[in-house]
Motif scaffolding. Structure first.
Motif, short mmCIF file in Angstrom:
data_model
loop_
_atom_site.label_atom_id
_atom_site.label_comp_id
_atom_site.label_asym_id
_atom_site.label_seq_id
_atom_site.Cartn_x
_atom_site.Cartn_y
_atom_site.Cartn_z
N SER A 1 -24.99 46.65 31.12
CA SER A 1 -23.74 46.48 30.52
C SER A 1 -24.11 45.68 28.95
CB SER A 1 -22.78 45.16 30.88
OG SER A 1 -22.10 45.64 32.11
N PHE B 1 -18.84 50.80 31.73
CA PHE B 1 -18.93 49.30 31.67
C PHE B 1 -17.85 48.62 32.65
CE2 PHE B 1 -16.57 45.79 29.33
CZ PHE B 1 -17.95 45.09 29.16
N THR C 1 -18.95 45.65 35.17
CA THR C 1 -18.52 44.46 34.84
C THR C 1 -17.77 43.98 36.35
OG1 THR C 1 -17.81 44.85 32.50
CG2 THR C 1 -16.77 43.23 33.74
#
Length: 417
Positions: free
Chosen positions: A104, A261, A265
């Protein structure tokens, strides 16, 4: 000369660090004979051993030279006896979250560099430098303010603040990814993001130190911390290699990059939750004390640390707790000589207890305090013994105590528990 029975009987075993143990028997001439007659070298193994299993039938992977060497490099000496029982599950999930965070972070760094104008011939070097300096200065100020504001709470609620730090880090990276989409707010966005990352650095570093102290069981904090750093380096290196393959694929497709992403996450938050949930802290903080005390008053028994840690809330600010203040100024409690005399009358402990008068009660405050002391004199010795028997560390605690102290004449019949 040794008889046949003594030749078959194992006299003792010895073990170096985390390597597999070997047994010792009496030889026919009275000397000591070591099982397998093997040397303890990095690449040694008894000829009679089957691959994957040592001569003692111990852990299969301990006999493999490559895994044994990797274990010595990445795990504290004497593992698993030199660390707490929750060390391995915590470190495994911590490695997963570090890997996800590394990927990330690569996506966020790419976005910030694009926003600064890397690859754009029209971009101004001075403008990019000013943005970078403003971003860093904002983070430095935030680091100082957060350490002053919440520094004393990080030890008390290490698990909660550890999880908070990682979630805040995800928010910071999200802001960095979104920053290039709104160029007019780019400087403000990356400054806020760096402010959040600096807070993450303070909270994450302080709580990691607290957790390392918990995990080190042989006064080996430095070794545990060093091996944790080695593990993180290996994970970040793996994340770097994967990022080199991932970034070219997503650079021309922002939606794909944003989707990656989001997935990373989600994995990062889940792994962090599993990591802190795996921790079993044997010291009492306010939330664990409340759980243990409530269970004791209801059932007459003390919760073990593993049970209390599983019930402990992990999200800071979402736990309804009693308003408990330890170490408050005396002038906030009493305003007259008569009130002070009532507060210390018949007192037998080196502390003063006072109920907050803002809560409506049918009984007088002083009567309630005296009755509370009577209950404590009856229940506390049993409660303390129950804590020690259940495995809690009662020689220290993680209750947040302020620095206010007072002295007063104690009663002649003061008890010492």
């Amino acid at each position: 000369m040794a008889d046949s029975a003594s030749l078959r009987m194992q006299l003792c075993t010895e073990q170096f660090g985390s390597r597999a143990p070997r047994g010792c028997r009496a030889a026919a001439d009275g000397s000591l004979q070591w099982d397998g007659a093997r040397r303890w070298g990095w690449l040694s193994r008894a000829p009679t051993e089957k691959p994957g299993q040592d001569a003692e039938g111990g852990e299969p992977w301990a006999a493999l030279p490559a895994l044994s060497g990797l274990r010595a490099v990445l795990l504290p000496q004497g593992f698993p006896d030199s660390v707490s029982p929750d060390y391995l599950p915590y470190q495994l999930w911590d490695s997963v979250q570090a890997f996800a965070s590394s990927l990330s972070g690569s996506l966020a760094t790419q976005a910030v560099l694009q926003g600064l104008g890397v690859g754009d011939a029209k971009a101004s070097v001075s403008a990019a430098t000013s943005t970078w300096l403003l971003k860093d200065s904002t983070g430095m100020l935030g680091r100082i303010i957060f350490a002053w504001w919440k520094g004393s709470k990080l030890d008390c609620n290490a698990k909660q603040w550890r999880l908070f730090a990682d979630v805040l880090n995800d928010i910071a990276m999200f802001l960095e990814i979104m920053a290039p989409m709104y160029p007019i707010f780019f400087t403000m966005t990356v400054s806020i993001s760096n402010l959040a990352k600096c807070i993450v650095g303070v909270a994450g570093g302080a709580t990691r130190a607290a957790l390392t102290m918990h995990q080190a069981r042989r006064n080996n904090m430095a070794d545990v911390s060093a091996k944790d750093s080695s593990q993180e380096t290996v994970v970040n290196l793996a994340g770097l290699l994967v990022s080199l393959l991932m970034l070219p694929l997503v650079s021309d497709c922002p939606s794909l990059g944003f989707g990656c992403f989001v997935l990373l996450t989600a994995l990062h938050i889940y792994a962090n939750y599993r990591a802190v949930r795996a921790l079993v802290l044997e010291t009492l903080n306010e939330s664990r004390l409340q759980l243990v005390l409530k269970h004791f008053l209801q059932r007459g028994e003390v919760l073990e640390p593993a049970s209390a840690n599983q019930m402990e809330p992990l999200w800071t600010g979402f736990w309804p707790s009693l308003s408990l203040s330890l170490g408050v100024p005396l002038h906030h409690l009493v305003s007259s000589v008569s009130e002070l005399k009532q507060l210390v009358e018949g007192h037998q402990e080196p502390y003063l207890l006072r109920w907050n008068q803002s809560h409506s009660l049918k009984k007088e405050n002083w009567v309630l305090v005296r009755e509370t002391h009577q209950v404590l004199d009856t229940l506390f010795p049993k409660f303390l013994k129950g804590l020690q028997a259940a495995g809690w560390k009662t020689e220290k605690h993680h209750l947040e105590v302020d620095e206010w102290r007072a002295t007063w004449p104690l009663s002649p019949e003061k008890k010492v528990l």
